[in-house]
Design an enzyme around this catalytic site. Structure first.
Site, PDB file in Angstrom:
ATOM      1  N   HIS A 103     -67.087  10.277  71.203  1.00 25.33           N
ATOM      2  CA  HIS A 103     -68.125  10.556  72.083  1.00 25.33           C
ATOM      3  C   HIS A 103     -68.045  11.652  73.223  1.00 25.33           C
ATOM      4  CE1 HIS A 103     -69.619   6.356  70.445  1.00 25.33           C
ATOM      5  NE2 HIS A 103     -70.198   7.429  69.563  1.00 25.33           N
ATOM      6  N   ASP A 150     -80.190   7.698  53.220  1.00 31.32           N
ATOM      7  CA  ASP A 150     -78.873   8.064  53.100  1.00 31.32           C
ATOM      8  C   ASP A 150     -78.571   9.371  54.139  1.00 31.32           C
ATOM      9  OD1 ASP A 150     -76.758  10.286  51.904  1.00 31.32           O
ATOM     10  OD2 ASP A 150     -75.967   8.532  51.510  1.00 31.32           O
ATOM     11  N   ASP A 158     -70.157  10.589  60.969  1.00 34.32           N
ATOM     12  CA  ASP A 158     -69.100   9.590  60.989  1.00 34.32           C
ATOM     13  C   ASP A 158     -69.205   8.224  60.333  1.00 34.32           C
ATOM     14  OD1 ASP A 158     -71.139   8.749  62.560  1.00 34.32           O
ATOM     15  OD2 ASP A 158     -69.898   7.818  64.273  1.00 34.32           O
TER      16      ASP A 158
END
Length: 279
Positions: free
Chosen positions: A19, A145, A166
């Site tokens: 982040h 997805d 991620d």
């Protein structure tokens, strides 16, 4: 693949790296007024409680964001100050650090009127939480997805692109799937900024990701690896980020951020930054 819940890992050292890179890249891109289409392929929930049973069970935030939080006034980097200021906003008037933002929350926090944020999530429980939150901040949530959804959405109507991917990598083929998706996405939007997180585990499966990217046409791939000084008995010994097409000056600023965060009295980790694929 649907068994993974990030609530067990929210705010850990990998989140600090991930982040931190995301916030820095987006802030640097926003130096220009033109719109940015932001995509999060594995969004999870928007906000996590660090005092929840799930977070307390692993206590990973203690060696992550909670190790930095007491020093938030002393962190010298202006980029960390922006990070901590936003984290304070996530926690509102609470004195203690009890809430931590997932990647869609960080994107939404910086979203300007001309920008868009699209968050993909497959887990039904996580999607429900994410959708309830997203309705209050004006971002799109898609229950599908994320790798497939990203390719269908490219190229975006906005002139610029930021993508974070991620996955949990619980399935080994995810390394191949991520590489193939990023390569295809880059071919469709060569100007886009792509951030790819990966875990550093004993089997070194992340090298499959490296091999695929270095064998492709993709250029300008910056590699960041944060390695714990004390290797845990199980789980990750480190966390990695690949940043494709980083904004100009990102390398120096992110190096400073991670050097400051990795000190022995904070994350107790070493940081290495190099070019996996140069320009």
């Amino acid at each position: 693949m649907l068994s993974y819940l990030h609530a067990f890992h929210a705010g850990n050292f990998a989140d600090v790296q991930k982040h931190g890179a995301l916030l820095l890249a987006l802030r640097m891109m926003q130096a220009k007024d033109s719109a940015i289409a932001c995509f999060d392929t594995h969004a999870g929930s928007a906000l996590y409680r660090l005092d929840s049973d799930q977070a307390q069970k692993t206590d990973e935030a203690r060696r992550g964001i909670q190790a930095l939080w007491p020093d938030r006034q002393q962190l010298l980097s202006g980029d960390w100050k922006a990070f901590m200021a936003q984290l304070e906003r996530f926690n509102g008037s609470r004195a203690a650090l009890s809430h931590y933002g997932g990647s869609p929350a960080w994107m939404a926090a910086l979203k300007r009127p001309q920008d868009t944020v699209t968050a993909f999530e497959l887990h039904p429980t996580e999607t429900g939480k994410l959708s309830d939150w997203a309705a209050t901040v004006g971002i799109q949530v898609r229950h599908q997805d994320g790798l497939r959804g990203l390719l269908k959405a490219l190229p975006p109507s906005a002139p610029r692109l930021l993508v974070l991917t991620d996955p949990s990598y619980e399935i080994k083929t995810e390394y191949r799937d991520v590489a193939e998706t990023v390569i295809k996405a880059w071919q469709r939007c060569r100007h886009g900024v792509f951030l790819v997180w990966y875990p550093i585990l004993p089997k070194q499966d992340h090298h499959r990701l490296f091999s695929a990217l270095t064998a492709s046409e993709v250029t300008k791939v910056l590699r960041s690896e944060l390695t714990l000084a004390e290797t845990p008995d199980r789980g990750m010994s480190g966390s990695g980020m690949l940043v494709i097409n980083p904004p100009w000056g990102f390398e120096e600023r992110f190096r400073a951020m991670m050097s400051e965060a990795g000190t022995a009295d904070r994350l107790n980790a070493t940081h290495q930054l190099d070019w996996l694929v140069p320009e």
